[in-house]
Scaffold this motif. Structure first.
Motif, mmCIF file in Angstrom:
data_model
loop_
_atom_site.group_PDB
_atom_site.id
_atom_site.type_symbol
_atom_site.label_atom_id
_atom_site.label_comp_id
_atom_site.label_asym_id
_atom_site.label_seq_id
_atom_site.Cartn_x
_atom_site.Cartn_y
_atom_site.Cartn_z
ATOM 1 N N GLN A 1 5.891 -0.371 -9.325
ATOM 2 C CA GLN A 1 4.907 0.446 -10.033
ATOM 3 C C GLN A 1 5.490 0.938 -11.340
ATOM 4 O O GLN A 1 6.611 1.441 -11.394
ATOM 5 C CB GLN A 1 4.457 1.639 -9.188
ATOM 6 C CG GLN A 1 3.354 2.413 -9.881
ATOM 7 C CD GLN A 1 2.648 3.406 -9.000
ATOM 8 O OE1 GLN A 1 2.563 3.218 -7.802
ATOM 9 N NE2 GLN A 1 2.132 4.457 -9.612
ATOM 10 N N ASP B 1 1.609 2.605 -16.173
ATOM 11 C CA ASP B 1 0.251 2.169 -16.495
ATOM 12 C C ASP B 1 -0.196 0.876 -15.815
ATOM 13 O O ASP B 1 -1.278 0.372 -16.089
ATOM 14 C CB ASP B 1 0.091 2.018 -18.011
ATOM 15 C CG ASP B 1 0.989 0.925 -18.580
ATOM 16 O OD1 ASP B 1 1.948 0.507 -17.898
ATOM 17 O OD2 ASP B 1 0.739 0.492 -19.720
ATOM 18 N N HIS B 2 0.642 0.323 -14.941
ATOM 19 C CA HIS B 2 0.274 -0.923 -14.255
ATOM 20 C C HIS B 2 1.144 -1.124 -13.019
ATOM 21 O O HIS B 2 2.148 -0.442 -12.835
ATOM 22 C CB HIS B 2 0.399 -2.132 -15.195
ATOM 23 C CG HIS B 2 1.807 -2.479 -15.555
ATOM 24 N ND1 HIS B 2 2.494 -1.858 -16.583
ATOM 25 C CD2 HIS B 2 2.676 -3.382 -15.022
ATOM 26 C CE1 HIS B 2 3.715 -2.365 -16.677
ATOM 27 N NE2 HIS B 2 3.851 -3.293 -15.724
ATOM 28 N N GLN C 1 -5.492 -0.586 -7.601
ATOM 29 C CA GLN C 1 -6.730 0.192 -7.685
ATOM 30 C C GLN C 1 -6.607 1.505 -6.921
ATOM 31 O O GLN C 1 -7.045 2.550 -7.400
ATOM 32 C CB GLN C 1 -7.903 -0.637 -7.167
ATOM 33 C CG GLN C 1 -8.250 -1.776 -8.107
ATOM 34 C CD GLN C 1 -9.294 -2.707 -7.534
ATOM 35 O OE1 GLN C 1 -9.322 -2.988 -6.342
ATOM 36 N NE2 GLN C 1 -10.167 -3.194 -8.410
ATOM 37 N N HIS C 2 -6.004 1.450 -5.729
ATOM 38 C CA HIS C 2 -5.804 2.652 -4.922
ATOM 39 C C HIS C 2 -4.976 3.699 -5.674
ATOM 40 O O HIS C 2 -5.165 4.901 -5.497
ATOM 41 C CB HIS C 2 -5.133 2.272 -3.601
ATOM 42 C CG HIS C 2 -4.834 3.424 -2.706
ATOM 43 N ND1 HIS C 2 -5.801 4.104 -2.007
ATOM 44 C CD2 HIS C 2 -3.652 4.034 -2.412
ATOM 45 C CE1 HIS C 2 -5.232 5.083 -1.319
ATOM 46 N NE2 HIS C 2 -3.942 5.064 -1.551
ATOM 47 N N ARG C 3 -4.071 3.225 -6.510
ATOM 48 C CA ARG C 3 -3.202 4.116 -7.288
ATOM 49 C C ARG C 3 -3.803 4.465 -8.646
ATOM 50 O O ARG C 3 -3.121 5.031 -9.496
ATOM 51 C CB ARG C 3 -1.838 3.449 -7.464
ATOM 52 C CG ARG C 3 -1.163 3.162 -6.141
ATOM 53 C CD ARG C 3 0.033 2.278 -6.304
ATOM 54 N NE ARG C 3 0.454 1.753 -5.004
ATOM 55 C CZ ARG C 3 1.622 1.204 -4.767
ATOM 56 N NH1 ARG C 3 2.511 1.096 -5.738
ATOM 57 N NH2 ARG C 3 1.915 0.752 -3.564
ATOM 58 N N SER C 4 -5.044 4.077 -8.853
ATOM 59 C CA SER C 4 -5.766 4.349 -10.107
ATOM 60 C C SER C 4 -5.085 3.726 -11.320
ATOM 61 O O SER C 4 -5.095 4.294 -12.419
ATOM 62 C CB SER C 4 -5.962 5.853 -10.316
ATOM 63 O OG SER C 4 -6.707 6.398 -9.247
ATOM 64 N N LEU C 5 -4.493 2.559 -11.118
ATOM 65 C CA LEU C 5 -3.888 1.824 -12.225
ATOM 66 C C LEU C 5 -4.912 0.796 -12.711
ATOM 67 O O LEU C 5 -5.507 0.083 -11.906
ATOM 68 C CB LEU C 5 -2.598 1.128 -11.778
ATOM 69 C CG LEU C 5 -1.490 2.074 -11.314
ATOM 70 C CD1 LEU C 5 -0.366 1.315 -10.638
ATOM 71 C CD2 LEU C 5 -0.968 2.884 -12.493
ATOM 72 N N GLY C 6 -5.115 0.725 -14.003
ATOM 73 C CA GLY C 6 -6.156 -0.141 -14.556
ATOM 74 C C GLY C 6 -5.736 -1.566 -14.805
ATOM 75 O O GLY C 6 -6.536 -2.379 -15.257
ATOM 76 N N LYS D 1 -7.044 -6.963 -15.917
ATOM 77 C CA LYS D 1 -7.631 -5.616 -15.927
ATOM 78 C C LYS D 1 -8.405 -5.439 -14.626
ATOM 79 O O LYS D 1 -9.086 -6.348 -14.177
ATOM 80 C CB LYS D 1 -8.560 -5.440 -17.125
ATOM 81 C CG LYS D 1 -7.808 -5.375 -18.451
ATOM 82 C CD LYS D 1 -8.737 -4.978 -19.563
ATOM 83 C CE LYS D 1 -8.127 -5.073 -20.924
ATOM 84 N NZ LYS D 1 -6.876 -4.487 -21.158
#
Length: 155
Positions: free
Chosen positions: A74, A77-78, A108-113, A154
């Protein structure tokens, strides 16, 4: 959620180290003749992977082997897919795609775009698969004598 025909994807534990190292070698050995050296995941120390990355595995039918492994890192930002390894006996069954889908779900679960990965430029079948899955080539670099292609999606 895994079905009866799909073993669960679980977080790797310290007792998976030997099986992880063996899987990385089985999964990547086919590329050695093509690139003239061991691909990076094949050469990496499995214990170091567990220390330095987030490793997820799928058990094989035989408890002594892993069917697949996913290595993630992780970033702010990604989420980076560092490695997807599938046992040669399981290749073509959809396990690799399932592991990538799992990684995308984790991002997605970690709110990363965005989710990123890189692959050897000579692994043309991998590049085609990732492109088919929505990944776009974002750049190239040379790393330790390897030509790498960076890709991103994305979410």
């Amino acid at each position: 959620m895994a079905t009866l025909s799909e073993p669960a994807i679980r977080r790797a534990a310290s007792d998976d180290v030997a099986r992880l190292g063996a899987l990385q070698k089985r999964a990547y050995v086919k590329y050695v003749p093509r690139i003239g050296t061991e691909p990076q995941p094949m050469a990496e120390d499995a214990a170091a992977l567990l220390d330095d990355y987030e490793v997820w595995v799928v058990d094989g039918d035989d408890r002594d082997v892993l069917a697949g492994a996913l290595v993630l890192r992780q970033e702010p930002d990604h989420l980076l897919i560092w490695s997807v390894a599938v046992d040669p006996t399981q290749q073509g069954t959809g396990l690799g795609r399932r592991l990538i889908d799992f990684a995308e779900g984790q991002a997605q679960h970690r709110s990363l775009g965005q989710i990123r990965l890189y692959t050897n430029a000579q692994f043309t079948e991998n590049r085609a698969l990732y492109s088919h899955m929505g990944y776009v080539e974002t750049g190239t670099e040379q790393y330790e004598g390897r030509d790498l292609v960076h890709m991103a999606k994305k979410l």
